[in-house]
Design a protein around this motif. Structure first.
Motif, PDB file in Angstrom:
ATOM      1  N   TYR A 174       0.828  -1.208   0.000  1.00 54.97           N
ATOM      2  CA  TYR A 174       0.000   0.000   0.000  1.00 54.97           C
ATOM      3  C   TYR A 174       0.864   1.261   0.000  1.00 54.97           C
ATOM      4  CZ  TYR A 174      -3.524  -3.415   1.428  1.00 54.97           C
ATOM      5  OH  TYR A 174      -4.346  -4.503   1.499  1.00 54.97           O
ATOM      6  N   LEU A 175       1.966   1.231   0.738  1.00 57.06           N
ATOM      7  CA  LEU A 175       2.845   2.394   0.771  1.00 57.06           C
ATOM      8  C   LEU A 175       3.446   2.665  -0.608  1.00 57.06           C
ATOM      9  CD1 LEU A 175       4.248   4.645   2.315  1.00 57.06           C
ATOM     10  CD2 LEU A 175       6.015   2.991   2.992  1.00 57.06           C
ATOM     11  N   LYS A 176       3.856   1.622  -1.301  1.00 54.12           N
ATOM     12  CA  LYS A 176       4.388   1.796  -2.655  1.00 54.12           C
ATOM     13  C   LYS A 176       3.343   2.425  -3.568  1.00 54.12           C
ATOM     14  CE  LYS A 176       7.666  -2.069  -2.511  1.00 54.12           C
ATOM     15  NZ  LYS A 176       7.968  -3.436  -3.024  1.00 54.12           N
ATOM     16  N   ASP A 177       2.099   1.968  -3.443  1.00 55.91           N
ATOM     17  CA  ASP A 177       1.034   2.518  -4.283  1.00 55.91           C
ATOM     18  C   ASP A 177       0.693   3.953  -3.904  1.00 55.91           C
ATOM     19  OD1 ASP A 177       0.609   0.606  -6.155  1.00 55.91           O
ATOM     20  OD2 ASP A 177      -1.427   0.091  -5.534  1.00 55.91           O
ATOM     21  N   LEU A 178       0.744   4.275  -2.602  1.00 54.64           N
ATOM     22  CA  LEU A 178       0.520   5.657  -2.184  1.00 54.64           C
ATOM     23  C   LEU A 178       1.554   6.591  -2.815  1.00 54.64           C
ATOM     24  CD1 LEU A 178      -0.325   5.144   1.594  1.00 54.64           C
ATOM     25  CD2 LEU A 178      -1.826   6.226  -0.085  1.00 54.64           C
ATOM     26  N   VAL A 179       2.809   6.166  -2.831  1.00 54.55           N
ATOM     27  CA  VAL A 179       3.867   6.975  -3.437  1.00 54.55           C
ATOM     28  C   VAL A 179       3.680   7.059  -4.952  1.00 54.55           C
ATOM     29  CG1 VAL A 179       6.356   7.090  -3.866  1.00 54.55           C
ATOM     30  CG2 VAL A 179       5.499   6.473  -1.585  1.00 54.55           C
ATOM     31  N   LYS A 180       3.316   5.935  -5.564  1.00 53.24           N
ATOM     32  CA  LYS A 180       3.194   5.857  -7.029  1.00 53.24           C
ATOM     33  C   LYS A 180       2.068   6.727  -7.574  1.00 53.24           C
ATOM     34  CE  LYS A 180       2.260   2.434 -10.663  1.00 53.24           C
ATOM     35  NZ  LYS A 180       2.000   0.985 -10.917  1.00 53.24           N
ATOM     36  N   HIS A 181       0.944   6.790  -6.870  1.00 50.63           N
ATOM     37  CA  HIS A 181      -0.269   7.391  -7.437  1.00 50.63           C
ATOM     38  C   HIS A 181      -0.565   8.802  -6.935  1.00 50.63           C
ATOM     39  CE1 HIS A 181      -1.590   3.774  -9.551  1.00 50.63           C
ATOM     40  NE2 HIS A 181      -1.220   3.079  -8.488  1.00 50.63           N
ATOM     41  N   ASN A 182       0.349   9.416  -6.188  1.00 45.55           N
ATOM     42  CA  ASN A 182       0.047  10.721  -5.596  1.00 45.55           C
ATOM     43  C   ASN A 182       1.162  11.735  -5.791  1.00 45.55           C
ATOM     44  OD1 ASN A 182      -2.597  10.294  -3.848  1.00 45.55           O
ATOM     45  ND2 ASN A 182      -1.341   8.451  -3.598  1.00 45.55           N
ATOM     46  N   ALA A 183       1.757  11.745  -6.967  1.00 44.00           N
ATOM     47  CA  ALA A 183       2.927  12.591  -7.207  1.00 44.00           C
ATOM     48  C   ALA A 183       2.651  14.068  -6.936  1.00 44.00           C
ATOM     49  CB  ALA A 183       3.400  12.405  -8.650  1.00 44.00           C
ATOM     50  N   SER A 184       1.465  14.557  -7.296  1.00 41.61           N
ATOM     51  CA  SER A 184       1.203  16.002  -7.208  1.00 41.61           C
ATOM     52  C   SER A 184       0.976  16.491  -5.780  1.00 41.61           C
ATOM     53  CB  SER A 184       0.001  16.372  -8.072  1.00 41.61           C
ATOM     54  OG  SER A 184      -1.172  15.726  -7.602  1.00 41.61           O
ATOM     55  N   VAL A 185       0.569  15.600  -4.872  1.00 47.55           N
ATOM     56  CA  VAL A 185       0.255  16.025  -3.499  1.00 47.55           C
ATOM     57  C   VAL A 185       1.094  15.300  -2.453  1.00 47.55           C
ATOM     58  CG1 VAL A 185      -2.117  16.735  -4.008  1.00 47.55           C
ATOM     59  CG2 VAL A 185      -1.656  14.342  -3.372  1.00 47.55           C
ATOM     60  N   LEU A 186       1.978  14.418  -2.880  1.00 44.49           N
ATOM     61  CA  LEU A 186       2.708  13.570  -1.951  1.00 44.49           C
ATOM     62  C   LEU A 186       3.495  14.380  -0.928  1.00 44.49           C
ATOM     63  CD1 LEU A 186       3.199  10.484  -1.502  1.00 44.49           C
ATOM     64  CD2 LEU A 186       5.345  10.789  -2.720  1.00 44.49           C
ATOM     65  N   LYS A 187       4.102  15.467  -1.359  1.00 39.75           N
ATOM     66  CA  LYS A 187       4.961  16.275  -0.462  1.00 39.75           C
ATOM     67  C   LYS A 187       4.163  16.905   0.681  1.00 39.75           C
ATOM     68  CE  LYS A 187       4.642  20.538  -3.221  1.00 39.75           C
ATOM     69  NZ  LYS A 187       3.576  20.020  -4.108  1.00 39.75           N
ATOM     70  N   ASN A 188       2.839  16.978   0.545  1.00 42.24           N
ATOM     71  CA  ASN A 188       2.011  17.538   1.618  1.00 42.24           C
ATOM     72  C   ASN A 188       1.866  16.589   2.814  1.00 42.24           C
ATOM     73  OD1 ASN A 188       1.548  19.755  -0.026  1.00 42.24           O
ATOM     74  ND2 ASN A 188      -0.330  18.881  -0.885  1.00 42.24           N
ATOM     75  N   VAL A 189       2.193  15.295   2.586  1.00 42.26           N
ATOM     76  CA  VAL A 189       2.009  14.292   3.627  1.00 42.26           C
ATOM     77  C   VAL A 189       3.283  13.483   3.876  1.00 42.26           C
ATOM     78  CG1 VAL A 189       0.582  12.361   4.393  1.00 42.26           C
ATOM     79  CG2 VAL A 189      -0.427  14.108   2.925  1.00 42.26           C
ATOM     80  N   ILE A 190       4.065  13.260   2.821  1.00 48.21           N
ATOM     81  CA  ILE A 190       5.253  12.405   2.901  1.00 48.21           C
ATOM     82  C   ILE A 190       6.439  13.143   2.283  1.00 48.21           C
ATOM     83  CG2 ILE A 190       6.286  10.201   2.190  1.00 48.21           C
ATOM     84  CD1 ILE A 190       3.461   9.081   1.869  1.00 48.21           C
ATOM     85  N   TYR A 191       7.604  13.062   2.963  1.00 40.44           N
ATOM     86  CA  TYR A 191       8.811  13.641   2.369  1.00 40.44           C
ATOM     87  C   TYR A 191       9.914  12.593   2.291  1.00 40.44           C
ATOM     88  CZ  TYR A 191      10.714  14.079   7.131  1.00 40.44           C
ATOM     89  OH  TYR A 191      11.176  13.839   8.405  1.00 40.44           O
TER      90      TYR A 191
END
Length: 287
Positions: free
Chosen positions: A270-287
């Protein structure tokens, strides 16, 4: 005499056929004002249906507290971002067979789980056929989910650490929750570091999904992630209130491994998919 024997055989055949539905054994069927409620067993799995093929909830009979359906396991990916629910409260909009409620009660013995379910008959079937317990930590209210959050937005403001929305009828997402007012009230009920998790249906190109994603993005300042459910049409949305920390990918990978061992759920995937599918907003939650 021959005609009577033939009639008996036909009746017996139809009686046997009536016990089978959705490729399984129909063990319970009833109707309320909203339609059919059916319980079907196949290969050691008991499932809830609302008169159509899609399963509303499923339970592995040999392991009733486990999250069996892929969407329910994926929905639990909010655990990557919250250490525990012990001594905290969750609000579930939609009960189904009670699999998410049971899982939370089992994994977090000191949490309190509040559930809003529209159909009283669904609660009865969850108790009688899916092992939903009578438990002092579990409070189930019969009400429309949208009406409940509207009525309680002041009394319960900033009360819940997690709100999980899984409100489906026989056609799809319940119409009553498809408005920005509903999500605004939900955010009011969340603690400053609370998380909203929602089970969405139909894929990123459907107008309903796009509209809900836009509402959540605006309300949660785009602290928002989506993860598709493997092999299904569902997409799980996770929305984070402002005080939710921004996590490092390194810490989340470590946490995913630990959670996977504890719960036997595919958190590293699930973590891999969260990173894969959220490029435009990922930095708001994960760095």
């Amino acid at each position: 005499m021959k005609n009577e024997l033939r009639t008996k055989k036909i009746k017996a055949l139809f009686s046997q056929l009536a016990l089978y539905k959705y490729d399984g054994v129909l063990i319970h069927q009833e109707h309320d004002n909203e339609g059919a409620i059916e319980v079907v067993e196949v290969d050691g799995v008991r499932s809830l249906h609302f008169g159509t093929v899609p399963r509303q909830s499923s339970m592995l009979i040999s392991d009733p507290n486990r999250l069996y359906l892929e969407y329910a396991r994926t929905m639990s990916s909010w655990l990557l971002f919250k250490e525990t629910l012990n001594h905290q409260e969750a609000l579930l909009i939609g009960l189904g067979g009670g699999s998410i409620a049971k899982h939370l009660l089992y994994q977090f013995p000191d949490c309190k789980v509040n559930v809003v379910e529209y159909r009283k008959s669904v609660l009865k079937v969850a108790r009688t056929h899916f092992g939903l317990p009578i438990d002092s930590r579990l409070n189930v209210v019969i009400d429309d989910g949208a009406n409940y959050v509207k009525k309680n937005r002041e009394k319960d403001a900033k009360r819940y650490s997690i709100i999980a929305i899984d409100a489906f009828d026989h056609e799809g997402i319940a119409e009553a929750i498809c408005n920005i007012e509903f999500f605004t009230h939900c955010q009011t009920l969340l603690k400053p570091d609370g998380i909203l998790a929602i089970n969405l249906w139909g894929g990123v190109h459907r107008p309903q999904f796009q509209q809900i994603a836009l509402w959540l993005g605006k309300l949660f300042n785009w602290k928002l992630l989506f993860v598709p459910v493997k092999g299904r049409g569902n997409i799980i949305g996770l929305a984070f209130n402002p005080k939710t920390p921004v996590y490092s990918i390194k810490d989340l990978r470590t946490r995913a491994i630990v959670l996977e061992h504890l719960h036997q759920i595919e958190y590293t995937y699930y973590l891999k998919d969260l990173v894969k599918h959220n490029a435009s907003v990922l930095k708001n939650v994960i760095y």
